[in-house]
Motif scaffolding. Structure first.
Motif, mmCIF file in Angstrom:
data_model
loop_
_atom_site.group_PDB
_atom_site.id
_atom_site.type_symbol
_atom_site.label_atom_id
_atom_site.label_comp_id
_atom_site.label_asym_id
_atom_site.label_seq_id
_atom_site.Cartn_x
_atom_site.Cartn_y
_atom_site.Cartn_z
ATOM 1 N N UNK A 1 -1.534 5.091 -0.043
ATOM 2 C CA UNK A 1 -1.639 4.635 -1.428
ATOM 3 C C UNK A 1 -1.341 5.816 -2.335
ATOM 4 N N UNK A 2 -0.720 5.508 -3.473
ATOM 5 C CA UNK A 2 -0.136 6.556 -4.305
ATOM 6 C C UNK A 2 -0.981 6.874 -5.539
ATOM 7 N N UNK A 3 -0.999 8.160 -5.889
ATOM 8 C CA UNK A 3 -1.637 8.632 -7.123
ATOM 9 C C UNK A 3 -0.691 9.578 -7.844
ATOM 10 N N UNK A 4 -0.550 9.378 -9.147
ATOM 11 C CA UNK A 4 0.081 10.394 -9.979
ATOM 12 C C UNK A 4 -0.971 11.456 -10.267
ATOM 13 N N UNK A 55 3.167 13.305 -7.073
ATOM 14 C CA UNK A 55 2.783 12.004 -6.543
ATOM 15 C C UNK A 55 2.232 12.230 -5.142
ATOM 16 N N UNK A 83 -3.969 6.024 -10.670
ATOM 17 C CA UNK A 83 -3.617 5.247 -9.477
ATOM 18 C C UNK A 83 -2.346 4.437 -9.722
ATOM 19 N N UNK A 84 -1.423 4.480 -8.771
ATOM 20 C CA UNK A 84 -0.136 3.788 -8.899
ATOM 21 C C UNK A 84 -0.053 2.641 -7.906
ATOM 22 N N UNK A 85 0.726 1.649 -8.259
ATOM 23 C CA UNK A 85 0.973 0.555 -7.335
ATOM 24 C C UNK A 85 2.430 0.119 -7.493
ATOM 25 N N UNK A 95 8.471 2.620 -2.217
ATOM 26 C CA UNK A 95 7.678 3.283 -3.255
ATOM 27 C C UNK A 95 6.199 2.922 -3.175
ATOM 28 N N UNK A 96 5.922 1.713 -2.736
ATOM 29 C CA UNK A 96 4.532 1.249 -2.821
ATOM 30 C C UNK A 96 3.621 1.986 -1.840
ATOM 31 N N UNK B 44 6.799 2.973 -11.019
ATOM 32 C CA UNK B 44 5.516 2.517 -10.479
ATOM 33 C C UNK B 44 4.718 1.810 -11.577
ATOM 34 N N UNK B 45 3.932 0.851 -11.208
ATOM 35 C CA UNK B 45 2.956 0.226 -12.092
ATOM 36 C C UNK B 45 1.689 1.101 -12.105
ATOM 37 N N UNK C 61 -4.517 -0.304 -4.140
ATOM 38 C CA UNK C 61 -4.208 -0.312 -5.575
ATOM 39 C C UNK C 61 -3.586 -1.645 -5.972
ATOM 40 N N UNK C 62 -2.883 -2.278 -5.051
ATOM 41 C CA UNK C 62 -2.308 -3.599 -5.338
ATOM 42 C C UNK C 62 -3.448 -4.567 -5.650
#
Lengths: 96, 96, 96, 96, 96, 96, 96, 96, 96, 96
Positions: A1-4, A55, A83-85, A95-96, B44-45, C61-62
């Motif tokens: 899971x992604x975070x900026x 990221x 937090x990014x989604x 990307x997700x 990203x969202x 995050x989704x």
């Protein structure tokens, strides 16, 4: 899971220069190790500032905190986390 | 050359719903066209907000402004721009 | 994984009162459904403000974005998200 | 009665490291004592920051001030306090 | 227990004047009722602003929220709450 | 005439502890003297912060400045001043 | 006693133009009346903004509030008030 | 004498489109007239925003205010003014 | 031409007291010299703060910068500058 | 391509005066070298502040970062960067 992660580096003007240099070298080593492990997915310098835009891709908040709080420059960092989604208009699944 | 673009979408509550829907559809189409052209490198969202985090790759400030100001949702966007450059600790050359 | 969500509710003074009431009722129903599902772990009112403090427990995050962006009052919410993790001094494992 | 307490820890870079370590140990001990006493109801780490999110359960403002101002790390804490109350949509009575 | 409440009044310029006047009259009546009941301990106008500084004396956060959220002008109020306690240098016991 | 004074106390971590203690004792003495003189009408501690909320009753701006700028802790104080006047809904004449 | 008053004028774009013009004319008349009475001691336009910087000379906070809250443009004004006193380096006694 | 003027343009979403277009055309004409007169020395678009960065050269604050407050888009502008002077390291005299 | 200058004085707590005193004395002398020269038209103390509100009358931005940057306390000053002009409702010509 | 750079200079009061002077001299030399090279297109002093407003003309973000981060005063600078582009109403092509 992604975070900026947006990180500003603030070195106190009266910090021990040797300590600072040593931490910078350790930071670079650690940053590259985390990039090779696929955890630090993107790392850019903010033009004109001692700051970066990153990221991070982690499996949990525990891992995110462990990763950031053990950075050698952590005592000098001001970090903003977002937090990014996946975006509904994004073409790439990766990307997700 | 890369820019971080952080976009918040603010739809006035009394905007014409049809106009808004039409702009959203056009925005999605345009965003995907720009991704295919390699201009909108990352999209990203922001989890929990009507907002996105983007990385744009343009050849000039003219192109950056043209790209953003012609987005169908531009009248509703609050955009923050940050110029990015290669980070000395980044492993990948492709990022710069 | 846990997120602190701080939500301010801002109802435009010229919004359709019936629409607002309908959304409030739907919001309450949805909030209770999410509590029963164990997703909305804590929900407090901020004394003196039309605002709440929440702790959400989601798998990704989704899921966080889906949960928040489909809240019936979402168009009127200003939400601040903070990722939480286990505190080294916390006694209870259940919190993490 | 419940209060949200958001605490940022700011250690001056030139503070005496031994004093800081001693205060951190005492802080942990005190935090656990207050959790066992049911006063410090929730304690989470903010992922990526030297900060915590807490929910305190006290009988009076006097007790709240006594609890916070005698924390061993108090001289380094920036604390934001928000009074909480039962949310009309909350299922559990125990929260109030 | 005491709370400082700082209230700014913001009347939308296109609100229905009759509704506003009616709410103002009801607000005054309610404010005086709460003063007589000993709940609204102090009430001052901020010189030069449509705003007040108040000290409220309530038994719980529930009562604080009930008191504020049922004020006739509540939809137009921006309220900042600060919990107060006895100051160690205060002479009068009655303040706490 | 009344002023709300909100005072935050910020003690530099490397200030001389003896000097600080001496100033705190002198501050308490002065604060009580001013309360007895009817000048410092209200004095509350902000729960959870090294801060106070005060209402001062002075005859002129000169007296207000003299009172505040000669406080023993003045070098460590960040003070916000708000002029107060009688509220049209206030029951008690004594407040003005 | 003197107060610095910094006033920003914000006219809603959909306000009735005739009402606005009428209030502007009344404001000018009132401002000149107060200048002649010695109450509005200084009145400057902020270059480039629809704003002014004023110094008011009143006998009490009641008079200050009465003066400002009855200005014809008051509903459109955002006013910041700063109490002034004689500066120890000021040559002229007349300023205080 | 030189001023930096940073102008953000905020068009209310429910403004009359014809009026807006008419003002934009008049603004362009006026901006070019002032450039030809040597008063509007520099005019840049901020990339990605409906905003500009300008340097104005006027003989007085009166002229500065007259120039800005008569711009056709003035009702929609939020302008920040910074007075500039010759920098001791500047090579060119023409800048001052 | 007139400028409003709002100056906050921030003395570092570990500055050399003798140096500070010497600068304060020199500041007072300089401030009075500039008042006699008609350059420092108004000088007020902000009640309750180590700050002043001033109106300066200079012939150019060069003179403004020279005047302010050579003040003995300049290293401790945080200065906000606002260009002033004649207000259309001002009665006195002398203000412009 | 053009960037607006707004630089505030903050010299810690306990920095080594000789080091500061040496950096200031080196800064001036570097600034003039960059002006002669056509990279530092405009350089103005902000009247009344230790700050400047600059327009830089660089070929890439790498060059922008290199230019700014090697300035001798960089450790003391707080820099805000704004990307500029040609304004549709600008007469001169040379600005873009």
């Amino acid at each position: 899971m992604l975070f900026l992660a947006q990180m500003e580096v603030v070195i106190p003007h009266d910090a021990d220069p040797e300590l600072v240099e040593q931490r910078k070298r350790a930071e670079q080593e650690r940053a590259q190790q985390l990039q090779r492990a696929g955890k630090w997915r993107h790392l850019w310098r903010v033009a004109g500032r001692y700051a970066n835009v990153s990221v991070l891709d982690v499996d949990s908040h525990e891992e995110l905190h462990e990763l950031l709080s053990t950075l050698p420059l952590f005592p000098y960092l001001d970090i903003t986390i977002t937090p990014l989604t996946r975006h509904p208009s994004a073409l790439s699944d990766a990307e997700a």
